[in-house]
Write an enzyme that holds these catalytic residues in place. Sequence first.
Site, PDB file in Angstrom:
ATOM      1  N   PHE A  51       0.822  -1.219   0.000  1.00 54.56           N
ATOM      2  CA  PHE A  51       0.000   0.000   0.000  1.00 54.56           C
ATOM      3  C   PHE A  51       0.856   1.268   0.000  1.00 54.56           C
ATOM      4  O   PHE A  51       1.859   1.351   0.712  1.00 54.56           O
ATOM      5  CB  PHE A  51      -0.840   0.044   1.289  1.00 54.56           C
ATOM      6  CG  PHE A  51      -2.286  -0.353   1.109  1.00 54.56           C
ATOM      7  CD1 PHE A  51      -2.861  -0.521  -0.128  1.00 54.56           C
ATOM      8  CD2 PHE A  51      -3.079  -0.541   2.229  1.00 54.56           C
ATOM      9  CE1 PHE A  51      -4.198  -0.875  -0.251  1.00 54.56           C
ATOM     10  CE2 PHE A  51      -4.416  -0.903   2.111  1.00 54.56           C
ATOM     11  CZ  PHE A  51      -4.971  -1.073   0.868  1.00 54.56           C
ATOM     12  N   GLU A  52       0.416   2.265  -0.732  1.00 51.96           N
ATOM     13  CA  GLU A  52       0.996   3.616  -0.671  1.00 51.96           C
ATOM     14  C   GLU A  52       2.514   3.621  -0.809  1.00 51.96           C
ATOM     15  O   GLU A  52       3.221   4.374  -0.141  1.00 51.96           O
ATOM     16  CB  GLU A  52       0.556   4.317   0.619  1.00 51.96           C
ATOM     17  CG  GLU A  52      -0.959   4.501   0.706  1.00 51.96           C
ATOM     18  CD  GLU A  52      -1.401   5.186   1.983  1.00 51.96           C
ATOM     19  OE1 GLU A  52      -0.549   5.775   2.665  1.00 51.96           O
ATOM     20  OE2 GLU A  52      -2.602   5.127   2.293  1.00 51.96           O
TER      21      GLU A  52
END
Length: 644
Positions: free
Chosen positions: A424-425
């Site tokens: 994620f991210e």
Amino acid sequence: MSAPPSSKPTVSEREAREVAEAARDQEWRKPSFAKELFLGRFRLDLVHPHPTPAAEDVGRGEEFLARLRAFCETRIDGALIEREARIPDEVVAGLKELGALGMKIAPEYGGLGLTQVYYNKALALVGSASPAVGVLLSAHQSIGVPQPVKLFGTDEQKRAFLPRCARTDISAFLLTEPDVGSDPARLAASAVPDGDDYLLDGVKLWTTNGVVADLLVVMARVPRSAGHRGGITAFVVEADSPGITVENRNAFMGLRGIENGVTRFHRVRVPAAHRIGPEGAGLKIALTTLNTGRLSLPASCVAAGKWCLKIAREWSAAREQWGKPLAHHEAVGARISFIAATTFALEAVLDLSSQMADEDRNDIRIEGALAKLYASEMGWRMADDLVQLRGGRGFETAASLAARGERAVPAEQLLRDLRINRIFEGSTEIMHLLIAREAVDAHLAVAGNLIDPEASLQDKAKAGASAGVFYARWLPKLVAGQGQLPGAYPEFRREVDLSKQLRYVERTARRLARATFYGMSRWQGRMETKQGFLGRIVDIGAELFAMSAACVRAELLRSRGDHGREAYQLADAFCRQARIRIEELFGRLWTNTDDLDRTVVKGVLAGTYSWLEDGIVDPSGEGPWIAATDPGPSEKENAHRTIR
């Protein structure tokens, strides 16, 4: 009006780097503790005394946390969400009534106006009840419409969108495409100017909240033309606009309740008034948003650590092996100690970074990235240790445990839910490169042209002169410092002595800077290809940052009379554990298999070792590795649904 592009832009490696570099904030207008740390300067004054929130912020935050806790305990059924892979609409409606959609939005726009510190505490609390609910709130506020509009939107845009986001509308952030991840230079979604509007075409993948969103932040490429500078640009888009189709609701290993989908845009008309910032500023807006947005992810890891510690404590005391509680066996106790010490350190990193974000005195782009990187890796390790502590019960689902009459402990679910945090991210690999680029910024500023093979001789000569001046001043300062003085940092010398841990941080920061300089001198322009080396440099810096945060937090708690003695013990345990990891990383800077690994990889790709794959069947289904994303109308039923 030109037609939308029919294929992905073709870009070279250098062009891709230039796009990413242009999106970086080139200036350092405020001090940065982590930046100084990588340069061998231990600026303890930037984080100690530990910054603290204002009394008004504490009061407002604690009042909301009390209401949120009651909601989590009575209205959120995490097992139900896991079982049905969906957050009930009534839970989302309840969060709206509670004001949870507007935690970070100012009261003037209908929000709660919580600080980053209390926003993260709220996410940790919700995430402990259901990680899927925590992701919904985080994706909406950390990277969705509220944050970029708050930072870069016009007054008109703030008045138009923030009140909606605070109370009724769910938002999503759309950057990734089926063939575009951490390389935005190849972004294919287009926004073609058409009068006072733009026509948006393209396909976006992994749109968290996209299935239920009312408002979208979309990154698309505007073609250069007369009156349009072009480039990747950010837009706020109404999710019910004609031409938008949610083509699929994706399912994952973990976080089974999240509303994540594939969204297609076909000639979607977006008013120019909905463009955030100027054309070409989209990536800069995205990266700036993520500077603080990334802090929401460590919040979920802190919550996971706290829960791991609770279950480890209760289980290892109840379970007996060979005549004594499980915790009294040294091999098991080492895992419990790691969970306890690391949870303390992660909370210290999160609170320190968040408070610095609230005060806005420091540039926290590196601190936020380090917090995300470190928490995602250590959070996963803690969850894995909990599964190991639970043995077969750790591998068994909570539903199965309950069915045979035992406590329904969802340890295996936690492991599945946390795994995405390392992707994620910004994946761990990308975070290593991103942080490394920021960490060596001072070097590239003075010596970049010197090691650039395409720089002119004149530019190299200028860079050589600048570098000579910089390094003549900088290198001598790496020889000696406070870390070699036995009496340094006396305020941390208590019953448990943390001053020696801070002296180690100071000495090791200088050692890290020397290693970085040596690497740059050795590989020069090839430094960027030495990803193994750069990753270890960053990991050492992350450990030093966490050690600093743990010591500073322990002293803060001691000064408040809030479990100070125990906090010092945990900080000391963490620092001792971190030092072992740091020394191993230093050893691997120069003794590793990086070159051999590259040789093996070439052989794998060339099919040299394909015989090693004999003796199996491949259960994968048929289909392309990457789905086709040519622009055009959707041929699928719209999976979008609105929660009211």
